[in-house]
Design a protein around this motif. Structure first.
Motif, PDB file in Angstrom:
ATOM      1  N   SER A  13       0.554  -8.778  15.311  1.00  0.00           N
ATOM      2  CA  SER A  13       1.516  -8.666  14.217  1.00  0.00           C
ATOM      3  C   SER A  13       0.909  -7.868  13.064  1.00  0.00           C
ATOM      4  O   SER A  13      -0.136  -8.230  12.525  1.00  0.00           O
ATOM      5  CB  SER A  13       1.908 -10.057  13.729  1.00  0.00           C
ATOM      6  OG  SER A  13       2.509  -9.968  12.462  1.00  0.00           O
ATOM      7  N   ARG A  14       1.642  -6.788  12.707  1.00  0.00           N
ATOM      8  CA  ARG A  14       1.156  -5.957  11.602  1.00  0.00           C
ATOM      9  C   ARG A  14       1.146  -6.759  10.297  1.00  0.00           C
ATOM     10  O   ARG A  14       0.241  -6.635   9.472  1.00  0.00           O
ATOM     11  CB  ARG A  14       2.095  -4.743  11.471  1.00  0.00           C
ATOM     12  CG  ARG A  14       1.594  -3.702  10.525  1.00  0.00           C
ATOM     13  CD  ARG A  14       2.521  -2.511  10.521  1.00  0.00           C
ATOM     14  NE  ARG A  14       2.490  -1.859   9.224  1.00  0.00           N
ATOM     15  CZ  ARG A  14       3.530  -1.223   8.693  1.00  0.00           C
ATOM     16  NH1 ARG A  14       4.671  -1.154   9.342  1.00  0.00           N
ATOM     17  NH2 ARG A  14       3.427  -0.655   7.523  1.00  0.00           N
ATOM     18  N   VAL A  15       2.166  -7.606  10.144  1.00  0.00           N
ATOM     19  CA  VAL A  15       2.240  -8.421   8.932  1.00  0.00           C
ATOM     20  C   VAL A  15       1.075  -9.408   8.876  1.00  0.00           C
ATOM     21  O   VAL A  15       0.481  -9.631   7.824  1.00  0.00           O
ATOM     22  CB  VAL A  15       3.592  -9.171   8.866  1.00  0.00           C
ATOM     23  CG1 VAL A  15       3.565 -10.262   7.813  1.00  0.00           C
ATOM     24  CG2 VAL A  15       4.691  -8.188   8.557  1.00  0.00           C
ATOM     25  N   ALA A  16       0.749  -9.989  10.025  1.00  0.00           N
ATOM     26  CA  ALA A  16      -0.379 -10.927  10.049  1.00  0.00           C
ATOM     27  C   ALA A  16      -1.670 -10.205   9.674  1.00  0.00           C
ATOM     28  O   ALA A  16      -2.505 -10.752   8.946  1.00  0.00           O
ATOM     29  CB  ALA A  16      -0.500 -11.553  11.435  1.00  0.00           C
ATOM     30  N   LEU A  18      -1.869  -7.466   7.792  1.00  0.00           N
ATOM     31  CA  LEU A  18      -1.787  -7.157   6.353  1.00  0.00           C
ATOM     32  C   LEU A  18      -2.141  -8.381   5.521  1.00  0.00           C
ATOM     33  O   LEU A  18      -2.878  -8.293   4.540  1.00  0.00           O
ATOM     34  CB  LEU A  18      -0.344  -6.724   5.993  1.00  0.00           C
ATOM     35  CG  LEU A  18       0.067  -5.305   6.317  1.00  0.00           C
ATOM     36  CD1 LEU A  18       1.574  -5.132   6.082  1.00  0.00           C
ATOM     37  CD2 LEU A  18      -0.692  -4.325   5.421  1.00  0.00           C
ATOM     38  N   THR A  19      -1.604  -9.540   5.933  1.00  0.00           N
ATOM     39  CA  THR A  19      -1.851 -10.780   5.198  1.00  0.00           C
ATOM     40  C   THR A  19      -3.333 -11.123   5.212  1.00  0.00           C
ATOM     41  O   THR A  19      -3.922 -11.463   4.183  1.00  0.00           O
ATOM     42  CB  THR A  19      -1.049 -11.939   5.849  1.00  0.00           C
ATOM     43  OG1 THR A  19       0.309 -11.541   5.955  1.00  0.00           O
ATOM     44  CG2 THR A  19      -1.152 -13.210   5.033  1.00  0.00           C
ATOM     45  N   LEU A  20      -3.918 -11.025   6.380  1.00  0.00           N
ATOM     46  CA  LEU A  20      -5.327 -11.386   6.515  1.00  0.00           C
ATOM     47  C   LEU A  20      -6.215 -10.403   5.746  1.00  0.00           C
ATOM     48  O   LEU A  20      -7.192 -10.806   5.098  1.00  0.00           O
ATOM     49  CB  LEU A  20      -5.693 -11.417   8.008  1.00  0.00           C
ATOM     50  CG  LEU A  20      -6.840 -12.314   8.430  1.00  0.00           C
ATOM     51  CD1 LEU A  20      -6.774 -13.697   7.801  1.00  0.00           C
ATOM     52  CD2 LEU A  20      -6.853 -12.469   9.943  1.00  0.00           C
ATOM     53  N   LYS A  21      -5.859  -9.122   5.802  1.00  0.00           N
ATOM     54  CA  LYS A  21      -6.656  -8.128   5.053  1.00  0.00           C
ATOM     55  C   LYS A  21      -6.558  -8.387   3.552  1.00  0.00           C
ATOM     56  O   LYS A  21      -7.541  -8.267   2.822  1.00  0.00           O
ATOM     57  CB  LYS A  21      -6.148  -6.708   5.356  1.00  0.00           C
ATOM     58  CG  LYS A  21      -6.790  -6.124   6.602  1.00  0.00           C
ATOM     59  CD  LYS A  21      -6.708  -4.613   6.650  1.00  0.00           C
ATOM     60  CE  LYS A  21      -5.289  -4.135   6.632  1.00  0.00           C
ATOM     61  NZ  LYS A  21      -5.185  -2.671   6.755  1.00  0.00           N
ATOM     62  N   HIS A  22      -5.339  -8.751   3.106  1.00  0.00           N
ATOM     63  CA  HIS A  22      -5.141  -9.073   1.692  1.00  0.00           C
ATOM     64  C   HIS A  22      -6.056 -10.236   1.288  1.00  0.00           C
ATOM     65  O   HIS A  22      -6.716 -10.202   0.246  1.00  0.00           O
ATOM     66  CB  HIS A  22      -3.671  -9.420   1.468  1.00  0.00           C
ATOM     67  CG  HIS A  22      -3.348  -9.869   0.087  1.00  0.00           C
ATOM     68  ND1 HIS A  22      -3.298  -8.995  -0.975  1.00  0.00           N
ATOM     69  CD2 HIS A  22      -3.082 -11.095  -0.415  1.00  0.00           C
ATOM     70  CE1 HIS A  22      -3.013  -9.666  -2.072  1.00  0.00           C
ATOM     71  NE2 HIS A  22      -2.883 -10.948  -1.765  1.00  0.00           N
TER      72      HIS A  22
END
Lengths: 121, 206
Positions: A13-16, A18-22
């Motif tokens: 998941s790209r969103v997952a 992005l969230t984790l990188k954030h």
């Protein structure tokens, strides 16, 4: 100067990701993050690197091979690699399988403090 | 129909779903930084034909959400459902205001899928842990459409016994409601029955 940690982040998941990188960017740690969207991509990224990774953060439920299968393959390539299973599937059975591979376990949604401790440790 | 499970078993299902949904609500609350208000889970045992009527009465006309299949000691599908017009707002709450409208729109499906993955897995994993069983979940699939399309996604067999566990949730500070629904396949009812019996026997032996 603190050593920059090299992380491999694997989640379909790209969103997952992005969230984790954030969250990782908010740990205050010096990190170099490499991403992959599935097990095959992760192996490609892993093998293309000249330097070893310090840690791999791996989702469990992905198309193709799951995160624990991938962890087994990465362990063959780099036995001392520290790995964290990051998953919404918080079943005891999954935790046990992760523990058998000496993976740490991080349930989603990810808690920043817990993540920071795991990355530091 | 509802006598497929005894009163004790049905009460146990409600309690276990309460625990599972509580975990899911906690996850959602952390993601949206708001208190999540939950209804008591309501269980209905219905056939596919009557499910359409139930869904029409219960759900908004246009839906968006996520479905996730599961198999193990019980087989079925779970769904996280929102009114479609609130879907983009939910994505904005989750991914933040700094993204442009087009970026938010682009991430809509992926964000809903990941949200469904977290919430539905919280419920199912909690159920499996308490009953000391295992459930495998598929990848989440985002969808949008009306209740009929959603039912088609959830029930692929004519003889599905639908154990519809419906939970309404809302956010205290934002105008957002949603629903969780779990559809249990008739063919796996025996496995569920056995797991509930073991759980109740353990409780009574203590």
């Amino acid at each position: 100067m603190p050593k920059v940690q090299r992380l491999l982040l694997v989640d379909d998941s790209r969103v997952a990701r992005l969230t984790l990188k954030h969250l990782l960017n908010n740990t205050g740690l010096e990190l170099e993050i490499h991403e992959a969207g599935n097990a095959d991509e992760a192996l490609e990224v892993f093998q293309a690197q000249q330097q070893a990774f310090d840690k791999a953060l791996i989702d469990y439920n992905m198309p193709g091979r799951d995160g624990i299968e991938l962890a087994g393959e990465l362990k063959q390539l780099q036995p001392d690699l520290s790995m964290i299973l990051v998953t919404a599937n918080i079943q005891d059975a999954i935790r046990e399988r992760a523990a058998n591979l000496k993976m740490q376990f991080l349930g989603k949604p990810v808690d920043l403090e817990q993540l920071t401790q795991m990355i530091k440790g | 129909m509802s006598k497929l499970f005894t009163d004790d078993e049905q009460e146990t299902i409600v309690e276990l779903m309460n625990v599972g949904v509580g975990r899911a609500a906690n996850s959602l609350s952390r993601l949206v930084q708001d208190e999540v208000l939950l209804s008591v889970p309501k269980i209905d045992f219905v056939q596919l034909a009557s499910a359409e009527k139930t869904f029409e009465e219960l759900l908004p006309k246009a839906l968006a959400g996520v479905t996730q299949a599961f198999e193990g000691f019980i087989n079925g599908k779970a769904a996280l459902i929102f009114p479609e017009e609130r879907s983009l707002e939910l994505v904005r709450i989750l991914v933040g205001d700094e993204l442009s409208a087009s970026e938010i729109s682009e991430l809509e499906q992926d964000t809903l899928a990941e949200l469904g993955n977290i919430l539905l897995n919280s419920c199912l994993a909690s159920l499996a842990n308490i009953l000391k069983r295992e459930i495998n979940t598929s990848l989440p699939e985002a969808y949008s459409g009306d209740y009929k399309k959603m039912l088609q996604l959830l029930c692929n067999q004519e003889d599905s016994l639908i154990m519809l566990v419906k939970i309404d949730f809302s956010l205290r500070q934002r105008d957002l409601q949603g629903y969780l629904a779990f559809i249990i396949d008739l063919h796996s009812a025996a496995g569920f029955h056995a797991a509930l019996q073991d759980y109740l026997s353990d409780l009574l032996d203590q």
